[in-house]
Scaffold this motif. Structure first.
Motif, PDB file in Angstrom:
ATOM      1  N   UNK B  49       0.847  -1.194   0.000  1.00 32.66           N
ATOM      2  CA  UNK B  49       0.000   0.000   0.000  1.00 32.66           C
ATOM      3  C   UNK B  49       0.883   1.245   0.000  1.00 32.66           C
ATOM      4  N   UNK B  50       0.402   2.281  -0.666  1.00 33.43           N
ATOM      5  CA  UNK B  50       1.226   3.488  -0.792  1.00 33.43           C
ATOM      6  C   UNK B  50       1.581   4.064   0.586  1.00 33.43           C
ATOM      7  N   UNK B  51       2.853   4.288   0.746  1.00 33.65           N
ATOM      8  CA  UNK B  51       3.320   4.844   2.015  1.00 33.65           C
ATOM      9  C   UNK B  51       3.482   3.805   3.113  1.00 33.65           C
ATOM     10  N   UNK B  52       3.171   2.535   2.793  1.00 31.16           N
ATOM     11  CA  UNK B  52       3.288   1.490   3.817  1.00 31.16           C
ATOM     12  C   UNK B  52       4.034   0.281   3.273  1.00 31.16           C
ATOM     13  N   UNK B  53       4.901   0.487   2.277  1.00 31.54           N
ATOM     14  CA  UNK B  53       5.584  -0.644   1.650  1.00 31.54           C
ATOM     15  C   UNK B  53       6.426  -1.422   2.657  1.00 31.54           C
TER      16      UNK B  53
END
Lengths: 103, 294
Positions: B49-53
């Motif tokens: 997920x974007x920002x949670x790689x």
């Protein structure tokens, strides 16, 4: 080796940003390591789906002069699945219910 | 593990007890820094997920069916740029992406002989969207698209034999593994990377929500799949069966089926006995075909 391409504009995902997501508050249970039973075999480390167990030195030295190690859980990320307690062959990890879920 | 932490990190969104992160970290333990192409599926959702790689290695997700084609492109590019020394190219794809939606791209990748390790994470249904049957769903499993009802006792058709399909493509190394034996996964990946060309490893991975089990049961249930011979752990090198995981005192398939909600109806359904007998026949056949009994 040629110069690496680095993208700085737009939506850029940086490595390991997941570390800022503290998943430690997910579970109702948490593992407790019974240090005197732990043989530092590393099974819990290999199995932990949340990569939150590591073997750390206790500072003690055993009779053969080796540095003693035990499993240590990082509660910031542990989701309390209990896998470590199931795979442990030395009864060194037991699951406990979090205080807020008791009673 | 600190080394692991740099390639795949904590804080991902997998359910407690999920098998996928165990499989992924065991694979990365063997590959070291690598290039990952991922198809649509649970792993993509929980880790990118974007920002949670959660990835510490170069990672790309494009669409559902083309992870094998994307990986083939990366491999060709690395070859053309003289950058093959920077690490192997690895595909992580689910069972649906491998056996149904992406089988065309996978076949093409095998056919063109790309130097890619294809890892199929087999949790036996489309679990990301809530347990719809895939080609790798075993018979008898109750899914939302093959619900156990008055007439049918869950999925009717057999589990697709993907390792045989990979072997038919002359993939250089083909193996099955299980999250119940993570060190075995690491060993098999290390061995696979010694071969240049397409390699296929299928890892049986527990889905706690889809299979209807508790997080604590995940590893014991995965272990039972191996101990009943329903999931034989086998290894082929250049088409030859070279190693199998032997089973001491093979267990009846009921022991594997009973703890799981997806098979619960088999013990009450009028056709349940037939399905269990069929699964036992599959297990017996596996044991005989691969010489699993110790």
């Amino acid at each position: 080796m040629g110069e690496k391409l680095r993208i700085t504009l737009g939506a850029v995902s940086r490595p390991l940003e997941s570390l800022k997501i503290k998943t430690g508050d997910w579970g109702a249970e948490y593992p407790v390591v019974i240090e005197e039973n732990c043989k530092a075999c590393g099974d819990c480390v290999v199995y932990c789906p949340d990569l939150c167990i590591e073997l750390v030195e206790t500072g003690e030295v055993d009779e053969k002069g080796r540095k003693k190690k035990v499993a240590k859980v990082n509660y910031d990320y542990c989701k309390g699945c209990g896998t470590c307690s199931v795979v442990c062959r030395h009864d060194a990890i037991k699951m406990e219910i979090k205080e807020i879920y008791k009673g | 593990m600190s080394e692991n932490m740099r390639l795949f990190g904590s804080g991902h969104g997998a359910c407690p007890g999920c098998g996928l992160p165990i499989a992924v970290k065991s694979v990365l333990e063997a590959t070291g820094p690598c290039f990952v192409a991922n198809s649509t599926g649970c792993l993509e959702i929980i880790s990118s997920q974007y920002g949670k790689s959660a990835w510490g290695v170069p990672y790309i997700h494009s669409v559902f069916e083309n992870a094998a084609a994307v990986a083939a492109g990366i491999e060709a590019a690395l070859k053309a740029l003289g950058r093959k020394d920077e690490g192997p190219v690895v595909v992580f794809a689910g069972d649906g992406a491998t056996a149904d939606i992406g089988i065309g791209c996978l076949s093409g990748m095998f056919d063109r002989g790309h130097d890619v390790l294809y890892v199929c994470l087999d949790n036996e249904a489309y679990q990301n969207t809530g347990n719809q049957q895939s080609g790798l769903t075993p018979p008898g499993s109750s899914t939302t698209t093959t619900p156990a009802g008055k007439v049918l006792p869950g999925k009717v058709k057999a589990k697709k034999d993907m390792p045989a399909i990979a072997l038919a493509h002359k993939a250089r190394y083909v193996a099955t593994a299980s999250v119940a034996f993570p060190r075995d996964i690491t060993r098999k990946v290390k061995r696979a990377l010694e071969f240049e060309g397409p390699k296929y490893i299928q890892i049986h991975s527990v889905c706690v929500t889809g299979w209807g089990i508790d997080g604590k049961q995940a590893i014991p249930v995965a272990r039972l799949a191996v101990e009943t011979a329903l999931y034989p752990l086998i290894e082929f090198e250049d088409g030859q069966l070279v190693r199998v995981r032997k089973i001491k005192d093979r267990k009846p398939v009921e022991e594997y089926l009973k703890p799981q909600r997806r098979f619960r109806h088999l013990f009450k359904h009028p056709k349940g006995k037939e399905v269990i007998a069929e699964l036992q026949r599959v297990a017996d056949e596996n044991a005989k075909k691969f010489g699993l009994d110790a």
